[in-house]
Design a protein around this motif. Structure first.
Motif, mmCIF file in Angstrom:
data_model
loop_
_atom_site.group_PDB
_atom_site.id
_atom_site.type_symbol
_atom_site.label_atom_id
_atom_site.label_comp_id
_atom_site.label_asym_id
_atom_site.label_seq_id
_atom_site.Cartn_x
_atom_site.Cartn_y
_atom_site.Cartn_z
ATOM 1 N N GLY A 196 11.446 -69.111 -9.469
ATOM 2 C CA GLY A 196 10.097 -68.562 -9.501
ATOM 3 C C GLY A 196 9.820 -67.408 -8.314
ATOM 4 N N ARG A 197 8.539 -67.263 -8.175
ATOM 5 C CA ARG A 197 8.206 -65.939 -7.333
ATOM 6 C C ARG A 197 8.027 -66.725 -5.791
ATOM 7 N NH1 ARG A 197 3.074 -62.427 -9.652
ATOM 8 N NH2 ARG A 197 4.272 -61.296 -11.168
ATOM 9 N N ASP A 198 8.105 -65.715 -4.741
ATOM 10 C CA ASP A 198 7.937 -66.190 -3.166
ATOM 11 C C ASP A 198 6.371 -66.433 -3.147
ATOM 12 O OD1 ASP A 198 10.448 -65.116 -3.674
ATOM 13 O OD2 ASP A 198 10.288 -63.225 -2.223
ATOM 14 N N SER A 199 6.142 -66.800 -1.997
ATOM 15 C CA SER A 199 4.794 -67.081 -1.250
ATOM 16 C C SER A 199 4.778 -66.831 0.345
ATOM 17 C CB SER A 199 4.210 -68.217 -1.957
ATOM 18 O OG SER A 199 2.840 -68.073 -1.321
ATOM 19 N N THR A 200 3.764 -67.069 0.815
ATOM 20 C CA THR A 200 3.524 -67.006 2.355
ATOM 21 C C THR A 200 3.044 -68.677 2.724
ATOM 22 O OG1 THR A 200 1.529 -66.255 2.640
ATOM 23 C CG2 THR A 200 3.452 -64.850 2.643
ATOM 24 N N LEU A 201 3.346 -68.960 3.669
ATOM 25 C CA LEU A 201 2.855 -70.308 4.167
ATOM 26 C C LEU A 201 0.948 -70.178 4.191
ATOM 27 C CD1 LEU A 201 5.273 -71.650 6.966
ATOM 28 C CD2 LEU A 201 5.370 -72.062 4.436
ATOM 29 N N GLY A 202 0.655 -68.948 4.793
ATOM 30 C CA GLY A 202 -0.679 -68.911 4.969
ATOM 31 C C GLY A 202 -1.159 -69.189 3.642
ATOM 32 N N ALA A 203 -0.685 -68.487 2.332
ATOM 33 C CA ALA A 203 -1.275 -68.847 1.231
ATOM 34 C C ALA A 203 -1.306 -69.954 0.804
ATOM 35 C CB ALA A 203 -0.542 -68.008 0.099
ATOM 36 N N GLU A 204 -0.502 -70.961 1.051
ATOM 37 C CA GLU A 204 -0.308 -72.111 0.481
ATOM 38 C C GLU A 204 -0.914 -73.370 1.273
ATOM 39 O OE1 GLU A 204 0.895 -72.412 -2.286
ATOM 40 O OE2 GLU A 204 1.372 -70.466 -2.331
ATOM 41 N N ARG A 205 -1.231 -72.953 2.815
ATOM 42 C CA ARG A 205 -1.697 -73.839 3.956
ATOM 43 C C ARG A 205 -2.962 -74.573 3.365
ATOM 44 N NH1 ARG A 205 0.215 -74.394 9.016
ATOM 45 N NH2 ARG A 205 1.114 -72.103 8.925
ATOM 46 N N PRO A 206 -3.852 -73.848 2.850
ATOM 47 C CA PRO A 206 -5.135 -74.517 2.451
ATOM 48 C C PRO A 206 -5.085 -75.564 1.683
ATOM 49 C CG PRO A 206 -5.606 -72.109 2.661
ATOM 50 C CD PRO A 206 -4.014 -72.301 2.859
ATOM 51 N N SER A 207 -3.937 -75.566 0.708
ATOM 52 C CA SER A 207 -3.689 -76.533 -0.248
ATOM 53 C C SER A 207 -3.226 -77.817 0.213
ATOM 54 C CB SER A 207 -3.008 -76.038 -1.431
ATOM 55 O OG SER A 207 -3.636 -74.854 -2.193
#
Length: 216
Positions: A196-207
């Motif tokens: 699948g797609r990439d992401s950043t740690l900042g996008a995932e950290r709140p979860s």
């Protein structure tokens, strides 16, 4: 930046050009696995991360330059179907974490947490993340001219950690992700998963708290 990391099986690869390293992402079937070719600009040395499937396609991607190493992020079969053929064709050294190496179809040199794999003048640091499998690893490239880049295999995806089979394994993978990845690396860290797609740690950290609470 033209790179988006949005690839599809049978489609064109996506290429990200950094100052010292070129990252090429491709999706192979039938399970839409991502494979990553990383190339040192100064030396031309190339390393493949996960020879998942479609060996002729991966070999075409490597071209005449070939490969110095193939790194397998973990022992699940969908990540190494093409490993034997790619290594035989290129003479590359097969690498995997010591806890997962015995599950691969060929003899592989073993890695442990903190090891470094050279890609010419660049370096990939091995980060051991226990949970999806005993020997799952991520590979960190600390770009001296930019942001960190992290290849996470099936240990981290946009939306949560990799699949685990019991609560102890889930606890382990979350502990390792929080201490070795989110606790250490900045929000701008870009990560490249096994599907699948990439992401950043900042996008995932709140979860992170939500992932803990749901237990998967």
């Amino acid at each position: 930046m033209s790179y988006r990391g949005d690839v599809s099986t049978g489609g064109a690869p996506d290429v990200r050009e950094l100052d010292s390293l070129i990252i090429t992402k491709v999706s192979v079937g039938p399970m839409e696995n991502n494979a990553y070719l990383v190339r040192c600009r100064s030396t031309g040395d190339q390393v493949l991360i996960d020879a998942a499937n479609e060996a002729p396609r991966l070999l075409d991607l490597a071209g005449e330059t070939g490969l110095s190493h193939v790194i397998t992020t973990h022992r699940h079969m969908d990540h190494w179907v093409a490993l034997e053929e790619v290594v035989a064709a290129t003479g590359a050294v097969s690498l995997a974490h010591t806890a997962d190496a015995e599950g691969l179809p060929i003899d592989s040199e073993t890695l442990v947490d903190g090891d470094t794999v050279r890609v010419g003048g660049c370096a990939l640091e091995v980060i051991h993340l226990v949970g999806h499998t005993p020997g799952s690893i991520a590979l960190l490239y600390q770009d001296p001219a930019g942001i960190p880049h992290l290849f996470t295999g099936d240990s981290l995806f946009p939306g949560g950690p990799g699949k685990t089979t019991d609560p102890a394994h889930f606890e382990s993978i979350m502990n390792d992700l929080e201490s070795k990845v989110f606790g250490r690396l900045p929000d701008e860290t870009w990560f490249y998963p096994g599907h699948g797609r990439d992401s950043t740690l900042g996008a995932e950290r709140p979860s992170l708290g939500e992932w803990r609470a749901r237990g998967w």
